[in-house]
Motif scaffolding. Structure first.
Motif, PDB file in Angstrom:
ATOM      1  N   LEU A 106       0.813  -1.215   0.000  1.00  0.00           N
ATOM      2  CA  LEU A 106       0.000   0.000   0.000  1.00  0.00           C
ATOM      3  C   LEU A 106       0.845   1.262   0.000  1.00  0.00           C
ATOM      4  O   LEU A 106       0.713   2.097  -0.908  1.00  0.00           O
ATOM      5  N   GLY A 107       1.688   1.436   1.003  1.00  0.00           N
ATOM      6  CA  GLY A 107       2.424   2.693   1.098  1.00  0.00           C
ATOM      7  C   GLY A 107       3.725   2.614   1.864  1.00  0.00           C
ATOM      8  O   GLY A 107       4.387   3.640   2.051  1.00  0.00           O
ATOM      9  N   GLY A 108       4.118   1.422   2.306  1.00  0.00           N
ATOM     10  CA  GLY A 108       5.347   1.284   3.069  1.00  0.00           C
ATOM     11  C   GLY A 108       6.532   0.845   2.260  1.00  0.00           C
ATOM     12  O   GLY A 108       7.645   0.734   2.786  1.00  0.00           O
ATOM     13  N   GLY A 109       6.337   0.610   0.976  1.00  0.00           N
ATOM     14  CA  GLY A 109       7.394   0.061   0.135  1.00  0.00           C
ATOM     15  C   GLY A 109       8.101   1.068  -0.734  1.00  0.00           C
ATOM     16  O   GLY A 109       8.658   0.702  -1.776  1.00  0.00           O
ATOM     17  N   GLY A 110       8.054   2.343  -0.344  1.00  0.00           N
ATOM     18  CA  GLY A 110       8.757   3.355  -1.126  1.00  0.00           C
ATOM     19  C   GLY A 110       8.220   3.466  -2.534  1.00  0.00           C
ATOM     20  O   GLY A 110       7.008   3.478  -2.760  1.00  0.00           O
ATOM     21  N   PHE A 111       9.124   3.520  -3.497  1.00  0.00           N
ATOM     22  CA  PHE A 111       8.713   3.741  -4.889  1.00  0.00           C
ATOM     23  C   PHE A 111       7.937   2.564  -5.479  1.00  0.00           C
ATOM     24  O   PHE A 111       7.296   2.715  -6.521  1.00  0.00           O
ATOM     25  N   SER A 112       7.976   1.416  -4.827  1.00  0.00           N
ATOM     26  CA  SER A 112       7.210   0.286  -5.339  1.00  0.00           C
ATOM     27  C   SER A 112       5.799   0.239  -4.767  1.00  0.00           C
ATOM     28  O   SER A 112       4.995  -0.593  -5.178  1.00  0.00           O
ATOM     29  N   SER A 113       5.468   1.121  -3.840  1.00  0.00           N
ATOM     30  CA  SER A 113       4.145   1.092  -3.209  1.00  0.00           C
ATOM     31  C   SER A 113       3.103   1.781  -4.084  1.00  0.00           C
ATOM     32  O   SER A 113       3.412   2.630  -4.922  1.00  0.00           O
ATOM     33  N   ARG A 114       1.867   1.413  -3.862  1.00  0.00           N
ATOM     34  CA  ARG A 114       0.782   1.979  -4.663  1.00  0.00           C
ATOM     35  C   ARG A 114       0.621   3.479  -4.438  1.00  0.00           C
ATOM     36  O   ARG A 114       0.358   4.234  -5.386  1.00  0.00           O
ATOM     37  N   LEU A 115       0.742   3.929  -3.202  1.00  0.00           N
ATOM     38  CA  LEU A 115       0.543   5.356  -2.928  1.00  0.00           C
ATOM     39  C   LEU A 115       1.570   6.205  -3.662  1.00  0.00           C
ATOM     40  O   LEU A 115       1.232   7.251  -4.233  1.00  0.00           O
ATOM     41  N   VAL A 116       2.816   5.784  -3.657  1.00  0.00           N
ATOM     42  CA  VAL A 116       3.841   6.553  -4.356  1.00  0.00           C
ATOM     43  C   VAL A 116       3.612   6.502  -5.860  1.00  0.00           C
ATOM     44  O   VAL A 116       3.716   7.517  -6.561  1.00  0.00           O
ATOM     45  N   LYS A 117       3.274   5.334  -6.371  1.00  0.00           N
ATOM     46  CA  LYS A 117       3.042   5.205  -7.810  1.00  0.00           C
ATOM     47  C   LYS A 117       1.880   6.092  -8.268  1.00  0.00           C
ATOM     48  O   LYS A 117       1.976   6.751  -9.315  1.00  0.00           O
ATOM     49  N   VAL A 118       0.801   6.118  -7.488  1.00  0.00           N
ATOM     50  CA  VAL A 118      -0.394   6.855  -7.918  1.00  0.00           C
ATOM     51  C   VAL A 118      -0.293   8.341  -7.583  1.00  0.00           C
ATOM     52  O   VAL A 118      -0.450   9.204  -8.456  1.00  0.00           O
ATOM     53  N   VAL A 119      -0.035   8.661  -6.315  1.00  0.00           N
ATOM     54  CA  VAL A 119      -0.073  10.053  -5.877  1.00  0.00           C
ATOM     55  C   VAL A 119       1.132  10.843  -6.386  1.00  0.00           C
ATOM     56  O   VAL A 119       0.997  11.977  -6.835  1.00  0.00           O
ATOM     57  N   ARG A 120       2.295  10.237  -6.358  1.00  0.00           N
ATOM     58  CA  ARG A 120       3.516  10.949  -6.796  1.00  0.00           C
ATOM     59  C   ARG A 120       3.803  10.759  -8.271  1.00  0.00           C
ATOM     60  O   ARG A 120       3.886  11.725  -9.033  1.00  0.00           O
ATOM     61  N   SER A 121       3.976   9.491  -8.680  1.00  0.00           N
ATOM     62  CA  SER A 121       4.463   9.244 -10.037  1.00  0.00           C
ATOM     63  C   SER A 121       3.417   9.544 -11.104  1.00  0.00           C
ATOM     64  O   SER A 121       3.699  10.228 -12.100  1.00  0.00           O
ATOM     65  N   GLN A 122       2.187   9.042 -10.940  1.00  0.00           N
ATOM     66  CA  GLN A 122       1.159   9.220 -11.968  1.00  0.00           C
ATOM     67  C   GLN A 122       0.571  10.625 -11.977  1.00  0.00           C
ATOM     68  O   GLN A 122       0.319  11.198 -13.042  1.00  0.00           O
ATOM     69  N   HIS A 123       0.328  11.193 -10.778  1.00  0.00           N
ATOM     70  CA  HIS A 123      -0.352  12.488 -10.705  1.00  0.00           C
ATOM     71  C   HIS A 123       0.556  13.639 -10.289  1.00  0.00           C
ATOM     72  O   HIS A 123       0.149  14.798 -10.374  1.00  0.00           O
ATOM     73  N   GLY A 124       1.774  13.350  -9.853  1.00  0.00           N
ATOM     74  CA  GLY A 124       2.714  14.404  -9.503  1.00  0.00           C
ATOM     75  C   GLY A 124       2.255  15.315  -8.389  1.00  0.00           C
ATOM     76  O   GLY A 124       2.559  16.516  -8.392  1.00  0.00           O
ATOM     77  N   LEU A 125       1.545  14.746  -7.416  1.00  0.00           N
ATOM     78  CA  LEU A 125       0.948  15.580  -6.376  1.00  0.00           C
ATOM     79  C   LEU A 125       1.731  15.619  -5.073  1.00  0.00           C
ATOM     80  O   LEU A 125       1.405  16.408  -4.188  1.00  0.00           O
ATOM     81  N   ALA A 126       2.719  14.765  -4.910  1.00  0.00           N
ATOM     82  CA  ALA A 126       3.414  14.731  -3.631  1.00  0.00           C
ATOM     83  C   ALA A 126       4.869  14.341  -3.831  1.00  0.00           C
ATOM     84  O   ALA A 126       5.189  13.451  -4.619  1.00  0.00           O
ATOM     85  N   TYR A 127       5.736  15.028  -3.095  1.00  0.00           N
ATOM     86  CA  TYR A 127       7.132  14.622  -3.104  1.00  0.00           C
ATOM     87  C   TYR A 127       7.296  13.362  -2.268  1.00  0.00           C
ATOM     88  O   TYR A 127       8.060  12.464  -2.615  1.00  0.00           O
ATOM     89  N   SER A 128       6.592  13.285  -1.147  1.00  0.00           N
ATOM     90  CA  SER A 128       6.668  12.102  -0.285  1.00  0.00           C
ATOM     91  C   SER A 128       5.269  11.733   0.192  1.00  0.00           C
ATOM     92  O   SER A 128       4.468  12.594   0.542  1.00  0.00           O
ATOM     93  N   VAL A 129       4.989  10.450   0.170  1.00  0.00           N
ATOM     94  CA  VAL A 129       3.732   9.927   0.707  1.00  0.00           C
ATOM     95  C   VAL A 129       4.010   8.497   1.157  1.00  0.00           C
ATOM     96  O   VAL A 129       4.674   7.727   0.458  1.00  0.00           O
TER      97      VAL A 129
END
Length: 464
Positions: free
Chosen positions: A299-322
């Motif tokens: 979900l969100g504890g795996g750094g760049f491999s987590s879903r939250l980072v992939k969706v919120v940061r990588s896909q939508h560019g909305l967060a530097y860290s999540v």
């Protein structure tokens, strides 16, 4: 002062942190497994010894039932202040004299307070083991606790709190734990507030020491160039002045968050919003711990491999860290998601996070996600236990949380046995996207964060 990044010491045992011991698990043959000898001292303290003779060094950690969860109501910050003051010398040695003796040997001696317990620790060369232990025993059995030292350390603690309060992330953390835990033992930052810490007296410190630093409730871990019998004899002699036990602390009631998003807004003139959202988590003794660890990694504890980072940061560019984490302890901890995002994108980022929480509850994770999580959680751990401080910490936590002395061998099996159905089951059971506390320190005129489900529903309806 640790600051918001490490959850203000209050959350020193975050889901990954509380299992820092898990990071010590290593893929080694049984012949290289960590050997721990367990004994009990005459005063009731549990002694754990790991003999390692490759280096002429010794590390000792003594866990006392004197963590910040023991702070009396209205005296938050007392456990931390007491720990700091215990390091200020003995009845015979002033703080400068004590430090001079420690420095001369190249040793380290000190006391620190964590959420569940406080730790007195020493590291020394083998040839100074006896002298360093005498110094450690001195601050524990005959501490100075002079008025002037206590007043100085209290002023430092208050100053650090006030400096931290200028940081939006710290302020959001404080409000979150207050709202989630209320008056329970985990409901305040370990250092207290500037108001509560500022009122602490020398008598408060001396009383907390007297009531909570008792060896009958302690765990002692020793790693290094020693023998178990040698250590036991020296401890029986040097720590004879500490006796008695601390009564068990009543377990607080389960955490409940009423349905809905409970939003608290903190207005700060910042470029990025600091947001923390979450709900009740689990105790460390919860049998679902390992399933949650795998689920949270995905979900969100795996750094760049987590879903939250992939969706919120990588896909939508909305967060530097999540990131998301479970923070279990002796009592029920928290489940949290933290992020930093531009003020204007706060609502969108929160919505995306809630969406990811619901998705992981609705269908099983992929084979690739499960396999990747388990491989990382097992394979990324160090291949050995080289640092004595890590070994000593490992032993303390294994004993404190009742994990068993074979935990190093069991951990990979426990993680490796987790299935997709189990990940789905714990996501449904322990994630609560419709019952969460949300604290946002942001420029509210720009963020315009929605404060209720009704506002969200109204916006959705107007958009149709």
């Amino acid at each position: 002062m640790s600051g918001a990044a490490d959850r203000m010491k209050m959350f020193a045992f975050a889901f990954v942190g509380v299992t820092a011991i898990a990071a010590l698990v290593f893929a080694a043959s049984p012949s290289h497994a960590l050997e721990i000898k367990r004994m009990t001292l005459s005063n009731g303290a549990v002694l754990l010894v790991s003999e390692e003779h490759r280096l002429p060094m010794v590390t000792m950690m003594i866990e006392f039932d004197a963590g910040t969860r023991r702070d009396p109501k209205g005296k938050e910050g007392l456990a931390e202040l007491t720990a700091e003051c215990l390091s200020q010398g003995t009845k015979e040695l002033t703080a400068p004299e004590f430090d001079q003796k420690v420095d001369f040997m190249g040793s380290s001696v000190g006391v620190s307070a964590g959420r569940d317990y406080s730790t007195a620790a020493m590291t020394t060369l083998k040839k100074y083991q006896g002298d360093t232990l005498k110094l450690l025993a001195g601050i524990l059995t005959e501490p100075g606790l002079r008025d002037a030292d206590i007043e100085r350390k209290r002023a430092e603690q208050v100053a650090e709190i006030k400096a931290a309060e200028e940081q939006p992330g710290y302020t959001a953390d404080v409000e979150f734990i207050k709202d989630l835990f209320g008056d329970s033992p985990y409901g305040h930052p370990g250092e207290g507030s500037s108001e509560s810490a500022g009122k602490l007296s020398a008598d408060d410190v001396r009383g907390f020491y007297r009531d909570n630093y008792k060896l009958g409730s302690a765990i002692i871990a020793v790693a290094g160039d020693v023998t178990a019998d040698e250590v036991k004899v020296s401890l029986e002699k040097e720590l004879a002045g500490l006796s008695g036990s601390v009564a068990a602390q009543a377990q607080p009631p389960p955490i409940t968050v009423a349905p809905g998003l409970h939003v608290k807004l903190i207005d700060r003139n910042v470029v990025q919003a600091n947001i923390i959202m979450g709900s009740g988590g689990v105790m460390r003794s919860n049998p679902d711990f390992y399933r949650l660890k795998v689920m949270n990694y995905i979900l969100g504890g795996g750094g760049f491999s987590s879903r939250l980072v992939k969706v919120v940061r990588s896909q939508h560019g909305l967060a530097y860290s999540v990131a998301s984490s479970f923070e279990p302890g002796k009592f029920q901890g928290a489940f949290t998601i933290t992020l930093q995002t531009k003020n204007q994108s706060s609502n969108q980022a929160i919505d995306l996070i809630l969406q990811q929480l619901r998705e992981i509850q609705e269908k099983p994770v992929s084979d690739a996600e499960l396999d990747g999580a388990k491989k990382f959680l097992i394979g990324s751990f160090p291949l050995g236990l080289e640092r004595q401080s890590a070994i000593a910490s490992f032993m303390v936590q294994v004993e404190f949380y009742g994990l068993g002395l074979d935990y190093a061998e069991q951990y990979p099996k426990l993680i490796g046995s987790v299935t997709k159905d189990e990940v789905l089951a714990v996501a449904k059971k322990y994630l609560h996207p419709d019952s969460m506390i949300v604290v946002a320190a942001a420029n509210q005129s720009e963020a315009k964060i929605k404060t209720s489900q009704m506002e969200k529903a109204a916006d959705a309806a107007s958009a149709q």
